[in-house]
Enzyme design. Sequence first.
Site, PDB file in Angstrom:
ATOM      1  N   HIS A  73     -25.321 -14.491 -13.345  1.00 41.08           N
ATOM      2  CA  HIS A  73     -24.436 -14.905 -12.249  1.00 41.08           C
ATOM      3  C   HIS A  73     -24.820 -16.276 -11.667  1.00 41.08           C
ATOM      4  CE1 HIS A  73     -23.358 -10.824 -12.786  1.00 41.08           C
ATOM      5  NE2 HIS A  73     -24.247 -10.282 -11.976  1.00 41.08           N
ATOM      6  N   ASP A  90     -19.244 -11.479 -17.323  1.00 43.11           N
ATOM      7  CA  ASP A  90     -20.066 -11.764 -16.151  1.00 43.11           C
ATOM      8  C   ASP A  90     -19.085 -11.619 -15.000  1.00 43.11           C
ATOM      9  OD1 ASP A  90     -21.158 -13.048 -13.900  1.00 43.11           O
ATOM     10  OD2 ASP A  90     -22.554 -14.134 -15.177  1.00 43.11           O
ATOM     11  N   HIS A  91     -19.192 -10.515 -14.260  1.00 43.57           N
ATOM     12  CA  HIS A  91     -18.098 -10.220 -13.323  1.00 43.57           C
ATOM     13  C   HIS A  91     -17.991 -11.249 -12.200  1.00 43.57           C
ATOM     14  CE1 HIS A  91     -21.261  -8.265 -10.968  1.00 43.57           C
ATOM     15  NE2 HIS A  91     -20.431  -8.218  -9.949  1.00 43.57           N
TER      16      HIS A  91
HETATM   17  C1  BG6 Z   1     -24.923  -6.814 -11.115  1.00 42.00           C
HETATM   18  C2  BG6 Z   1     -26.387  -6.504 -10.953  1.00 42.00           C
HETATM   19  O1  BG6 Z   1     -24.710  -7.666 -12.201  1.00 42.00           O
HETATM   20  O2  BG6 Z   1     -24.430  -7.426  -9.926  1.00 42.00           O
HETATM   21  C3  BG6 Z   1     -26.617  -5.612  -9.753  1.00 42.00           C
HETATM   22  O3  BG6 Z   1     -26.860  -5.838 -12.126  1.00 42.00           O
HETATM   23  C4  BG6 Z   1     -25.995  -6.225  -8.519  1.00 42.00           C
HETATM   24  O4  BG6 Z   1     -28.015  -5.393  -9.554  1.00 42.00           O
HETATM   25  C5  BG6 Z   1     -24.540  -6.616  -8.780  1.00 42.00           C
HETATM   26  O5  BG6 Z   1     -26.052  -5.276  -7.471  1.00 42.00           O
HETATM   27  C6  BG6 Z   1     -23.963  -7.389  -7.600  1.00 42.00           C
HETATM   28  O6  BG6 Z   1     -22.593  -7.550  -7.788  1.00 42.00           O
HETATM   29  P1  BG6 Z   1     -21.611  -7.768  -6.565  1.00 42.00           P
HETATM   30  O7  BG6 Z   1     -20.257  -7.972  -7.176  1.00 42.00           O
HETATM   31  O8  BG6 Z   1     -21.698  -6.530  -5.721  1.00 42.00           O
HETATM   32  O9  BG6 Z   1     -22.128  -8.958  -5.819  1.00 42.00           O
END
Ligand code: BG6
Length: 490
Positions: free
Chosen positions: A237, A174-175
């Site tokens: 997230h 989960d980044h």
């Molecule tokens: C991803 C979603 O997990 O997170 C995307 O699948 C979203 O739809 C993205 O745009 C948002 O990530 P960040 O790091 O740009 O906030």
Amino acid sequence: MMETQKQPTLIFMFGATGDLARRKLYPAFYQLYKKNQDFAVIGLARRPHTDESYRDLINQTLPKSSEDRSSFLDRFYYLPLDIERPENFSTLKELSDRLDGQYGLQGNRIFYLSLAPRFFGLAAKHLRNAGLTETSGWKHVIIEKPFGHDFASAKKLNNDLLQVFDEKEIYRIDHYLGKEMIQNIESLRFANPIFESVWNHRYISNVQITLSETLGVGERASYYDQTGALLDMVQNHIMQMIALTAMEPPSRFETEETRYEKVKVIQSIRHASAENIFNQVVRGQYTGGVLADGTKVPAYRDEEKIDKNSNTETFVAARFFIDNYRWSGVPFYIRTGKRMSAKSTEIVIQFKDNPKNPYFYHLNDAAPNLLVVHVQPDEGLSLKLNVKQFNETGNTMPITMKFCNNCANEGNTPDAYERLLADCLKGDSTNFTRWDEVAYSWSLMDSIVAAWSEKQLPLDHYEAGSMGPASADQLLARDGFHWWPLTTTV
Ligand code: BG6
């Protein structure tokens, strides 16, 4: 086997030509290489490529100023592979044994599955059958989201993976858990007694979490149209952000102890029911509009590859209650959406008002104290307090104290993927999600989807470039609250 930092590793990059690999993973590999991480990579995808054309593709993903490109690129190899063809995995075994020896990688392996989820189980099975998971070193598998589309599919996926890997070898990414300010929540809470002592229902009136995006669905239209904002952003997230904000201090700051406390939070979030769904969740979809930078954008239903009658939500807001002692009665409001007025992620902790007193009339209008964790684009914290105005009235005025970790909107803090890859290389799974976290989160999502399907919760429209439908404001207004204006800078 004992795992220490910077062990040589062979990385199997499934989905090697995909968008995620190009945008995030190759630049992250490059940064790790510069920090002396020792690895070789086998790129795997269906498209035909030679080692040279694959290296060209990677080269284009690196920042212009990158030095030592060729020694970095030389470590990348390519094998065209069809997941459905077991014989391709035997060729992969030969190549990996050769590279293991050539680079002295000691049999340590990371299988990075940046694939459609329906291939996770099959890839794992073929890796095992070809003998690729029997190795003299350690092995980790990294799984990209979405980890299923409901509890039942996630469970099936998990069972398939468990045929080949142990839970401790599975790194569900989960980044958001790799973002600097998300990692900072723990220090903010547990290194500052002034916050931790008031971090409960006695002093906090509500918590607001916003993940707004200006982007639309772009190249991922087909995936998104089947997924929607709830499952794309809230299931993973937002649940993780709630868990870190609300968890008890773990008995030790170690992987399993921390995850255990997060699980307890997710497990304690009250499920949705058909009776309360109208007061709990708002679904929205954007119509055409103009973004803050003046760009005119079409309605979601007019986007390429989107069904003209699509009922997929591109925005969701919700009110959650965590049924435990610490958070009894405190609403956690969340909202996330595409094509909103700004790209911003933040957590606002709103403290309760001071007691009103007729003799303190000049203090009665004081604004609530707010603690804001700014996750992106700027990284930092701010604390809103009240002070006396510089005049004779004695009235108060709000002021903001700020800490700015990165105020240039592009900082030196490592990208989330770089951190998470580094963690996986050293065998630290604290910032990856454990199966029970995922499982409880899916059952909560299932309860929401079941309730909104039963009651046919309407899809409220909002103009692209706005902060979502009016119903998202009413969700808070009914409780006497409002969304605090977004801040994109600290
Ligand atoms: C991803 C979603 O997990 O997170 C995307 O699948 C979203 O739809 C993205 O745009 C948002 O990530 P960040 O790091 O740009 O906030």
